[in-house]
Design an enzyme around this catalytic site. Structure first.
Site, short mmCIF file in Angstrom:
data_model
loop_
_atom_site.label_atom_id
_atom_site.label_comp_id
_atom_site.label_asym_id
_atom_site.label_seq_id
_atom_site.Cartn_x
_atom_site.Cartn_y
_atom_site.Cartn_z
N ARG A 151 163.26 -2.11 46.30
CA ARG A 151 161.83 -2.40 46.16
C ARG A 151 161.02 -1.26 46.80
O ARG A 151 161.44 -0.67 47.81
CB ARG A 151 161.55 -3.70 46.88
CG ARG A 151 160.11 -4.21 46.86
CD ARG A 151 159.74 -4.79 45.56
NE ARG A 151 158.55 -5.64 45.63
CZ ARG A 151 157.83 -5.98 44.57
NH1 ARG A 151 158.15 -5.55 43.37
NH2 ARG A 151 156.79 -6.77 44.69
N THR A 191 157.72 -6.17 33.70
CA THR A 191 158.90 -5.88 34.48
C THR A 191 160.00 -5.94 33.44
O THR A 191 159.76 -6.38 32.34
CB THR A 191 159.00 -7.00 35.55
OG1 THR A 191 157.86 -6.92 36.38
CG2 THR A 191 160.26 -6.97 36.35
N1 GLY Z 1 155.48 -6.98 40.47
C1 GLY Z 1 155.92 -8.28 40.17
C2 GLY Z 1 156.95 -8.80 41.13
O1 GLY Z 1 157.63 -8.00 41.76
O2 GLY Z 1 157.08 -9.96 41.29
#
Ligand code: GLY
Length: 578
Positions: free
Chosen positions: A113, A390
């Site tokens: 992340r 995503t």
């Molecule tokens: N950017 C959406 C998530 O990571 O939940």
């Protein structure tokens, strides 16, 4: 095998991705169908790849065919998606990868992340009136977190893969260098994002023709700058992205436009290997992403609550089942708003949130026939301390390895900002922090102090790459895009398989619902019957039919056969077995 062979028929592919792949590769391609099944999953006995872009599926399938394992194929798929699906596939963002090895009896999570830059601070997105400045948190250079994708993929390959980075990246480089045919979805996406992308000269040059016109279906889309960036990474390793020319290009971009990411931030970025969240639902083991994702915690929490009800008998998408799911979701999302954040910075009561005891206390508050209004629900008191565009893909190999990977640049095309000279988009993941505690983010999710911005912290995510095991064997590999809807989308595919016995393609395609506590509305997709909706409304639900949710790419393994289910909500999705 003989029994299976008699049940399987092969036919020429009639799907759009299949046809485009045939045109692109000039090779015959076939999809397996099972006679008598309503929806046909793809079948394999030596491996299965399911991604949201047929060219990424084909690249990863080739890796498996030439003897690579699921991790090798996953790295190839991720880099290929960065080229073929720039709205979400990326090297400028971050994500999570769950890996299961049956041989080692272990499931691990790689957390790649993005992180907040070292000069980020809690109030950085507040305007002079103390209000959240959405433009700044979503569409400026400050909206970018330090990207983790390249480091995460390189770590996965180094630790669990068998091929070199150079080999894993070769298909992506070829696709960027020589181009690929534009699909209707690709063309439509760039038309829709025109206003955002054309604010930036590098994005305009990258995503539109020299005269500013659109790429239309069938046109070839070539990305020379991205190809050069990928070649540098392939030749010099991940350190090129974090310390080499790519890092310099990214940091210059920041410096020209008031962004925060420095060379030191890039250099110090590290992915982390974490223990996934583990729970069980009926006789299945559920492994999903741990903080900084809220995904795994709440998938397990909601399943724990629903385990107390005879869901199979109540029926798939019946009013009673949807009611119970809705009520369970409200309590989970209320807890998300208070407790979830990056565990490296805050204590998350993980043990309590995923305990059966806590789930029972929530069951007691659920009325089986009547709605509890969200405003009367507040985050609970779990005890025991231990986190929209995503894309997800699932891959398995014949050696008992399974990969469930979700990665993102947050919005479709991230911040819309392409790094000048490097050919890739920057994420706008900083908006996933609580830019002002109590104020909703782009997905309407309310966050609290646990998710406030701090230097080096990872922003809370909903991404839920999940692996379900049965009797120690990999059983279901799944995950989805969809912002706040990721958790509930993933949950429904698990329930569709375990409670309702749907085959994986039907489980993926079935109409979905979603409730996230606030706003207090039960969101449904097209396909829920009018009399079910009426019953739900009679119970007190505010039902709203909205656009499709998620794009869940899944694999089910049963008796040694791998069944792939790609999500029809993404026209370019493709499952391919071998
Ligand atoms: N950017 C959406 C998530 O990571 O939940």
């Amino acid at each position: 095998m003989l029994k299976i062979a008699t049940r399987i028929k092969h036919r020429g592919t009639s799907t759009l991705p299949g046809l485009m792949l045939m045109l692109f590769c000039h090779t015959a391609f076939s999809t397996a169908i099972i006679e008598g099944e309503r929806m046909h999953p793809e079948l394999g006995t030596r491996g299965m790849v399911v991604t949201s872009h047929f060219l990424a599926t084909a690249s990863a399938q080739e890796v498996l065919k030439s003897g690579g394992n699921a991790i090798d194929a996953a790295v190839t798929a991720a880099f290929s998606l960065a080229v073929t699906q720039p709205r979400s596939g990326n090297i400028g963002g971050g994500g999570f990868m769950l890996l299961s090895s049956e041989k080692r009896s272990e499931v691990v999570a790689i957390d790649y992340r993005e992180k907040a830059p070292s000069s980020a601070h809690a109030d950085m997105f507040l305007d002079q009136h103390g209000e959240a400045d959405k433009q700044a948190s979503r569409f400026s250079h400050k909206s970018a977190g330090i990207p983790g994708t390249v480091a995460g993929l390189a770590l996965a390959l180094e630790k669990y893969g068998t091929i070199s980075l150079r080999k894993a990246m070769a298909p992506a480089i070829k696709l960027a260098q020589h181009g690929f045919p534009v699909t209707p979805r690709f063309s439509k996406g760039l038309k829709a994002a025109e206003k955002r992308l054309k604010k930036w000269p590098a994005s305009t040059r990258h995503f539109y023709k020299a005269d500013g016109s659109y790429y239309e279906p069938g046109d070839l889309f070539v990305q020379k700058e991205l190809a050069a960036t990928l070649k540098r990474i392939s030749a010099n390793g991940a350190s090129e992205f974090y310390e080499g020319k790519t890092a310099e290009l990214l940091v210059s971009e920041m410096q020209r436009h008031g962004g925060l990411i420095s060379m030191q931030d890039m250099k110090s970025y590290q992915p982390v290997i974490r223990k996934p969240i583990h729970g069980n639902y009926r006789e299945y083991d559920i492994y999903s992403m741990s903080p900084p994702s809220s995904g795994g915690v709440h998938v397990v929490q909601i399943l724990n609550i629903l385990e107390g009800y005879p869901i199979t008998e109540l029926g798939h998408n019946s009013a009673q089942t949807l009611h119970l799911m809705t009520e369970a979701m409200k309590y989970a999302y209320a807890d998300r708003s208070r407790y979830l954040g990056d565990e490296d910075f805050v204590n998350v009561p993980l043990k309590g949130l995923i305990s059966k005891e806590y789930a029972r206390s929530i069951q007691e508050m659920i009325d089986p026939n009547l709605v509890t209004a969200s405003k009367t629900i507040s985050p609970g008191q779990p005890t025991g301390y231990e986190s929209n565009e995503t894309t997800h893909f699932s891959i398995v190999d014949q050696h008992g390895n399974a990969v469930s990977n979700t990665y993102t640049i947050n919005f479709s095309y991230g911040s819309g900002i392409t790094v000048e000279g490097a050919g890739f988009l920057l994420n706008n993941e900083m908006d996933d922090f609580s830019t002002k505690p109590g104020t909703a983010n782009a997905y309407g999710l309310i966050g609290g102090a646990a998710n406030k911005i701090e230097p080096g912290k990872r922003m809370l995510s909903s991404m839920s790459p999940t692996i379900v095991k049965h009797n120690g064997r990999n059983f279901l590999i799944t995950g989805s895009p969809g912002g706040s809807r990721i958790i509930t989308t993933t949950l429904q595919v698990i329930m569709n398989v375990i409670d309702h016995g749907l085959n994986i393609q039907s489980a993926v395609a079935a109409p979905r619902m979603h409730h996230q506590w606030l706003p207090d509305e039960l969101r449904i997709e097209e396909g829920i019957s009018p009399d079910t909706i009426k019953k739900l409304e009679d119970m007190g639900h505010v039902v709203k039919q909205k656009s499709a949710m998620g794009a869940i790419q899944s694999i089910l393994i049963k008796d040694g056969i791998m069944y792939g289910g790609s999500d029809p909500r993404r026209s370019t999705s493709l499952a391919a077995g071998l």
